[in-house]
Design a protein around this motif. Structure first.
Motif, PDB file in Angstrom:
ATOM      1  N   ASP A   1     -10.406  15.941 -13.267  1.00 52.52           N
ATOM      2  CA  ASP A   1     -10.327  17.252 -13.659  1.00 52.52           C
ATOM      3  C   ASP A   1      -8.965  18.587 -12.407  1.00 52.52           C
ATOM      4  O   ASP A   1      -8.948  18.911 -12.611  1.00 52.52           O
ATOM      5  CB  ASP A   1     -11.782  17.751 -13.502  1.00 52.52           C
ATOM      6  CG  ASP A   1     -12.440  17.525 -14.384  1.00 52.52           C
ATOM      7  OD1 ASP A   1     -11.808  17.545 -15.773  1.00 52.52           O
ATOM      8  OD2 ASP A   1     -13.627  17.134 -13.954  1.00 52.52           O
ATOM      9  N   TYR A   2      -9.313  17.940 -11.556  1.00 55.69           N
ATOM     10  CA  TYR A   2      -8.516  18.717 -10.390  1.00 55.69           C
ATOM     11  C   TYR A   2      -8.014  17.722  -8.917  1.00 55.69           C
ATOM     12  O   TYR A   2      -8.225  16.768  -8.948  1.00 55.69           O
ATOM     13  CB  TYR A   2      -9.190  20.018  -9.385  1.00 55.69           C
ATOM     14  CG  TYR A   2      -9.541  20.637 -10.508  1.00 55.69           C
ATOM     15  CD1 TYR A   2      -9.566  22.144 -10.945  1.00 55.69           C
ATOM     16  CD2 TYR A   2     -11.101  20.180 -11.019  1.00 55.69           C
ATOM     17  CE1 TYR A   2      -9.628  23.032 -11.133  1.00 55.69           C
ATOM     18  CE2 TYR A   2     -12.207  22.148 -11.719  1.00 55.69           C
ATOM     19  CZ  TYR A   2     -11.278  22.924 -12.117  1.00 55.69           C
ATOM     20  OH  TYR A   2     -11.860  23.149 -12.482  1.00 55.69           O
ATOM     21  N   TRP A   3      -6.559  17.889  -9.094  1.00 56.79           N
ATOM     22  CA  TRP A   3      -5.919  16.944  -7.896  1.00 56.79           C
ATOM     23  C   TRP A   3      -4.903  17.848  -7.310  1.00 56.79           C
ATOM     24  O   TRP A   3      -5.132  18.522  -7.652  1.00 56.79           O
ATOM     25  CB  TRP A   3      -4.605  16.391  -9.130  1.00 56.79           C
ATOM     26  CG  TRP A   3      -5.266  15.424 -10.049  1.00 56.79           C
ATOM     27  CD1 TRP A   3      -5.703  15.941 -11.483  1.00 56.79           C
ATOM     28  CD2 TRP A   3      -4.771  14.218  -9.857  1.00 56.79           C
ATOM     29  NE1 TRP A   3      -6.206  14.907 -11.728  1.00 56.79           N
ATOM     30  CE2 TRP A   3      -5.623  13.658 -11.215  1.00 56.79           C
ATOM     31  CE3 TRP A   3      -4.999  13.209  -9.001  1.00 56.79           C
ATOM     32  CZ2 TRP A   3      -5.909  12.329 -11.623  1.00 56.79           C
ATOM     33  CZ3 TRP A   3      -4.563  12.154  -9.055  1.00 56.79           C
ATOM     34  CH2 TRP A   3      -5.867  11.659 -10.621  1.00 56.79           C
ATOM     35  N   GLY A   4      -4.887  16.799  -5.689  1.00 57.81           N
ATOM     36  CA  GLY A   4      -4.668  17.271  -4.335  1.00 57.81           C
ATOM     37  C   GLY A   4      -3.182  17.591  -4.922  1.00 57.81           C
ATOM     38  O   GLY A   4      -2.449  16.694  -6.233  1.00 57.81           O
ATOM     39  N   GLN A   5      -2.016  18.184  -3.364  1.00 65.00           N
ATOM     40  CA  GLN A   5      -1.085  17.638  -4.020  1.00 65.00           C
ATOM     41  C   GLN A   5      -0.235  16.427  -3.450  1.00 65.00           C
ATOM     42  O   GLN A   5       1.340  16.261  -4.901  1.00 65.00           O
ATOM     43  CB  GLN A   5       0.088  18.803  -3.352  1.00 65.00           C
ATOM     44  CG  GLN A   5       0.357  18.065  -1.976  1.00 65.00           C
ATOM     45  CD  GLN A   5      -1.299  18.542  -0.477  1.00 65.00           C
ATOM     46  OE1 GLN A   5      -1.809  19.061  -1.727  1.00 65.00           O
ATOM     47  NE2 GLN A   5      -1.121  17.573  -0.161  1.00 65.00           N
TER      48      GLN A   5
ATOM     49  N   ASP B   1       0.990  -1.498  -0.043  1.00 67.14           N
ATOM     50  CA  ASP B   1       0.278  -0.119   0.210  1.00 67.14           C
ATOM     51  C   ASP B   1       0.603   0.837   0.203  1.00 67.14           C
ATOM     52  O   ASP B   1       0.248   2.361   0.064  1.00 67.14           O
ATOM     53  CB  ASP B   1      -0.981  -0.265   0.827  1.00 67.14           C
ATOM     54  CG  ASP B   1      -2.303  -1.579   1.299  1.00 67.14           C
ATOM     55  OD1 ASP B   1      -2.251  -1.235   0.009  1.00 67.14           O
ATOM     56  OD2 ASP B   1      -2.246  -1.138   2.412  1.00 67.14           O
ATOM     57  N   THR B   2       2.125   1.214   0.015  1.00 71.20           N
ATOM     58  CA  THR B   2       2.915   1.987  -0.203  1.00 71.20           C
ATOM     59  C   THR B   2       3.165   2.841  -0.878  1.00 71.20           C
ATOM     60  O   THR B   2       2.753   2.765  -2.164  1.00 71.20           O
ATOM     61  CB  THR B   2       4.524   1.769   0.542  1.00 71.20           C
ATOM     62  OG1 THR B   2       4.579   0.960   1.395  1.00 71.20           O
ATOM     63  CG2 THR B   2       5.603   3.017   0.046  1.00 71.20           C
ATOM     64  N   ALA B   3       3.084   4.400  -0.742  1.00 70.19           N
ATOM     65  CA  ALA B   3       3.023   4.997  -2.202  1.00 70.19           C
ATOM     66  C   ALA B   3       2.223   6.457  -1.589  1.00 70.19           C
ATOM     67  O   ALA B   3       1.768   6.791  -0.747  1.00 70.19           O
ATOM     68  CB  ALA B   3       1.171   4.675  -2.958  1.00 70.19           C
ATOM     69  N   VAL B   4       2.151   7.503  -2.533  1.00 71.21           N
ATOM     70  CA  VAL B   4       1.536   8.796  -2.364  1.00 71.21           C
ATOM     71  C   VAL B   4       0.363   8.665  -3.885  1.00 71.21           C
ATOM     72  O   VAL B   4       0.057   8.153  -3.939  1.00 71.21           O
ATOM     73  CB  VAL B   4       2.877  10.189  -3.542  1.00 71.21           C
ATOM     74  CG1 VAL B   4       1.862  11.251  -3.093  1.00 71.21           C
ATOM     75  CG2 VAL B   4       3.750   9.969  -3.268  1.00 71.21           C
ATOM     76  N   TYR B   5      -0.579   9.025  -2.346  1.00 76.48           N
ATOM     77  CA  TYR B   5      -1.482   9.043  -2.645  1.00 76.48           C
ATOM     78  C   TYR B   5      -2.076  10.742  -2.725  1.00 76.48           C
ATOM     79  O   TYR B   5      -2.530  11.925  -2.163  1.00 76.48           O
ATOM     80  CB  TYR B   5      -2.665   8.643  -1.296  1.00 76.48           C
ATOM     81  CG  TYR B   5      -2.684   6.793  -0.751  1.00 76.48           C
ATOM     82  CD1 TYR B   5      -3.758   6.516  -1.095  1.00 76.48           C
ATOM     83  CD2 TYR B   5      -1.272   6.700  -0.669  1.00 76.48           C
ATOM     84  CE1 TYR B   5      -3.384   4.723  -1.031  1.00 76.48           C
ATOM     85  CE2 TYR B   5      -1.311   5.308  -0.426  1.00 76.48           C
ATOM     86  CZ  TYR B   5      -2.963   5.065  -0.403  1.00 76.48           C
ATOM     87  OH  TYR B   5      -2.480   3.078  -0.156  1.00 76.48           O
ATOM     88  N   TYR B   6      -3.663  10.677  -3.500  1.00 79.14           N
ATOM     89  CA  TYR B   6      -3.832  11.471  -4.643  1.00 79.14           C
ATOM     90  C   TYR B   6      -4.784  11.608  -3.885  1.00 79.14           C
ATOM     91  O   TYR B   6      -5.961  10.801  -4.316  1.00 79.14           O
ATOM     92  CB  TYR B   6      -3.430  11.756  -5.712  1.00 79.14           C
ATOM     93  CG  TYR B   6      -2.384  12.186  -5.750  1.00 79.14           C
ATOM     94  CD1 TYR B   6      -2.047  13.209  -6.133  1.00 79.14           C
ATOM     95  CD2 TYR B   6      -2.030  10.852  -6.250  1.00 79.14           C
ATOM     96  CE1 TYR B   6      -0.806  13.191  -6.211  1.00 79.14           C
ATOM     97  CE2 TYR B   6       0.017  11.001  -6.333  1.00 79.14           C
ATOM     98  CZ  TYR B   6       0.469  12.352  -6.227  1.00 79.14           C
ATOM     99  OH  TYR B   6       1.759  12.288  -6.614  1.00 79.14           O
ATOM    100  N   CYS B   7      -6.226  12.222  -4.056  1.00 82.00           N
ATOM    101  CA  CYS B   7      -7.336  12.881  -4.846  1.00 82.00           C
ATOM    102  C   CYS B   7      -7.546  13.549  -5.326  1.00 82.00           C
ATOM    103  O   CYS B   7      -6.708  14.238  -5.702  1.00 82.00           O
ATOM    104  CB  CYS B   7      -8.285  13.432  -3.099  1.00 82.00           C
ATOM    105  SG  CYS B   7      -7.767  15.597  -2.796  1.00 82.00           S
TER     106      CYS B   7
END
Length: 124
Positions: A112-116, A90-96
């Motif tokens: 359309d839009y992403w968090g950091q 599960d190790t990763a960078v998680y984005y909403c």
């Protein structure tokens, strides 16, 4: 414009739990979806799950189904990703991400839009 800001990532041991938050600001849409994606080092961005804001209906990738739960707080305009029974994979960078469509999608190109992003690291 919609702005997203993730928080809650960190280091956790195998079997542990984390709760990620994604606060949304700006204009919203009645048919919006909020998705969660992750990207491990050296791998492609992977769909985790999505929630239809208006109804709360969710859909999850098979890899996380039964362990991850997406929810939202209408008053705070925030979506959450509750993760339990975490594994090293599960190790990763998680984005909403935000999608202004009434149709579910697991394709990151359709958001359309992403968090950091926020880093989640699960130790062995």
């Amino acid at each position: 414009q919609v702005q997203l800001s993730e928080s809650g990532g960190g280091l956790v041991q195998t079997g542990g739990s984390l709760r990620l938050s994604c606060a949304a600001s700006g204009r919203t849409f009645s048919s919006q979806h909020m998705g969660w994606f992750r990207q491990a080092l050296g791998k492609e961005r992977e769909f985790v799950g999505v929630i239809r804001w208006s109804s709360g209906i969710t859909y999850y990738a098979d890899s996380v189904k039964g362990r991850f739960t997406i929810s939202r707080d209408n008053a705070k305009n925030t979506v959450y990703l509750q993760m339990i029974s975490l594994k090293p994979e599960d190790t990763a960078v998680y984005y909403c991400a935000f999608r202004s469509s009434g149709i579910f999608s697991n394709d990151p190109r359709e958001y359309d839009y992403w968090g950091q992003g926020t880093q989640v690291t699960v130790s062995s």
